[in-house]
Design an enzyme around this catalytic site. Structure first.
Site, PDB file in Angstrom:
ATOM      1  N   ASP A   1       0.850  -1.191   0.000  1.00  0.00           N
ATOM      2  CA  ASP A   1       0.000   0.000   0.000  1.00  0.00           C
ATOM      3  C   ASP A   1       0.885   1.240   0.000  1.00  0.00           C
ATOM      4  O   ASP A   1       1.981   1.229   0.563  1.00  0.00           O
ATOM      5  CB  ASP A   1      -0.905   0.015   1.236  1.00  0.00           C
ATOM      6  CG  ASP A   1      -2.013  -1.021   1.160  1.00  0.00           C
ATOM      7  OD1 ASP A   1      -2.360  -1.440   0.039  1.00  0.00           O
ATOM      8  OD2 ASP A   1      -2.530  -1.417   2.225  1.00  0.00           O
TER       9      ASP A   1
ATOM     10  N   ASP B   1      -7.123  -1.533  -4.454  1.00  0.00           N
ATOM     11  CA  ASP B   1      -8.217  -1.184  -3.533  1.00  0.00           C
ATOM     12  C   ASP B   1      -9.161  -0.174  -4.180  1.00  0.00           C
ATOM     13  O   ASP B   1     -10.386  -0.270  -4.066  1.00  0.00           O
ATOM     14  CB  ASP B   1      -7.660  -0.603  -2.239  1.00  0.00           C
ATOM     15  CG  ASP B   1      -6.812  -1.593  -1.464  1.00  0.00           C
ATOM     16  OD1 ASP B   1      -7.045  -2.804  -1.600  1.00  0.00           O
ATOM     17  OD2 ASP B   1      -5.911  -1.147  -0.732  1.00  0.00           O
TER      18      ASP B   1
END
Length: 213
Positions: A172, A186
């Site tokens: 991330d 995401d």
């Protein structure tokens, strides 16, 4: 997922020429209803229906491939150039690029259930591929493509990244102020999910059927 399984079982009858209504089984606005509509649907050319479905499936996989490639390239760049370095400010302190490894689900939730989230992602991919057999709606093709590309992006991390197969940590790097750190996969999943909710409110199914309540 239950809604998807319900839709998978619907008859494979819509034509590429228009949407169908659940009430009459005929293209919307055609003026044909009931048994006459069903008879007309059965007489319509199968090649035309297959061509329409093929185009929608092509859109689904094109969107999925684009989302997956974008996510994969972004993570490669983050790992090679950002990991181990200080965060990069993009919009002051409102948005930063900050590389972290996430063992949980999207936005860092459920870090203790890595294997479970891996299995869920795999199940979602299987359901989407099955659903593609009944796909006649362009908006649904885009929505499912985003879900598929995002799920594949994070599943790739789960399988190939440390600490091990099915337990890999997701990369991330998008860090808005006051919010969890996430990635492009995401984002694709969330956008696809929002689009599916909007299509459901409109009463549009993946097979082109329109429910008019």
């Amino acid at each position: 997922m239950a809604e998807a399984e319900r839709i998978i079982g619907t008859p494979d009858t819509p034509d590429d020429g228009g949407e169908r209504t659940a009430a009459d089984g005929a293209p919307a606005g055609s003026g044909v209803s009931g048994e006459a509509g069903a008879s007309l649907a059965g007489e319509q050319g199968t090649p035309a229906r297959q061509t329409g479905r093929g185009r929608r499936i092509a859109v689904l996989f094109a969107v999925a491939a684009f989302a997956y490639a974008l996510d994969l390239v972004s993570k490669m760049l983050v790992v090679s150039r950002l990991e181990g370095h200080a965060p990069i400010q993009v919009v002051g302190d409102l948005l930063e690029l900050h590389a972290i490894r996430n063992p949980g689900a999207a936005f860092g939730f459920g870090a203790a259930f890595t294997v479970i989230f891996t299995l869920i992602a795999a199940a979602v991919i299987v359901v989407i591929i099955r659903l593609a057999r009944k796909l006649y709606s362009f908006p649904w093709a885009v929505a499912l493509g985003l879900l598929l590309g995002g799920a594949l992006g994070n599943l790739t991390d789960r399988i190939f990244r440390a600490p091990g197969v099915f337990e890999g940590e997701v990369v991330d790097f998008i860090a808005p102020k006051g919010f969890a750190v996430f990635n492009l996969a995401d984002s694709a999943i969330v956008c696809g999910g929002i689009l599916i909710v909007l299509l459901s409110f409109r009463g549009l199914d993946p097979d082109g059927t329109v429910h008019k309540d």
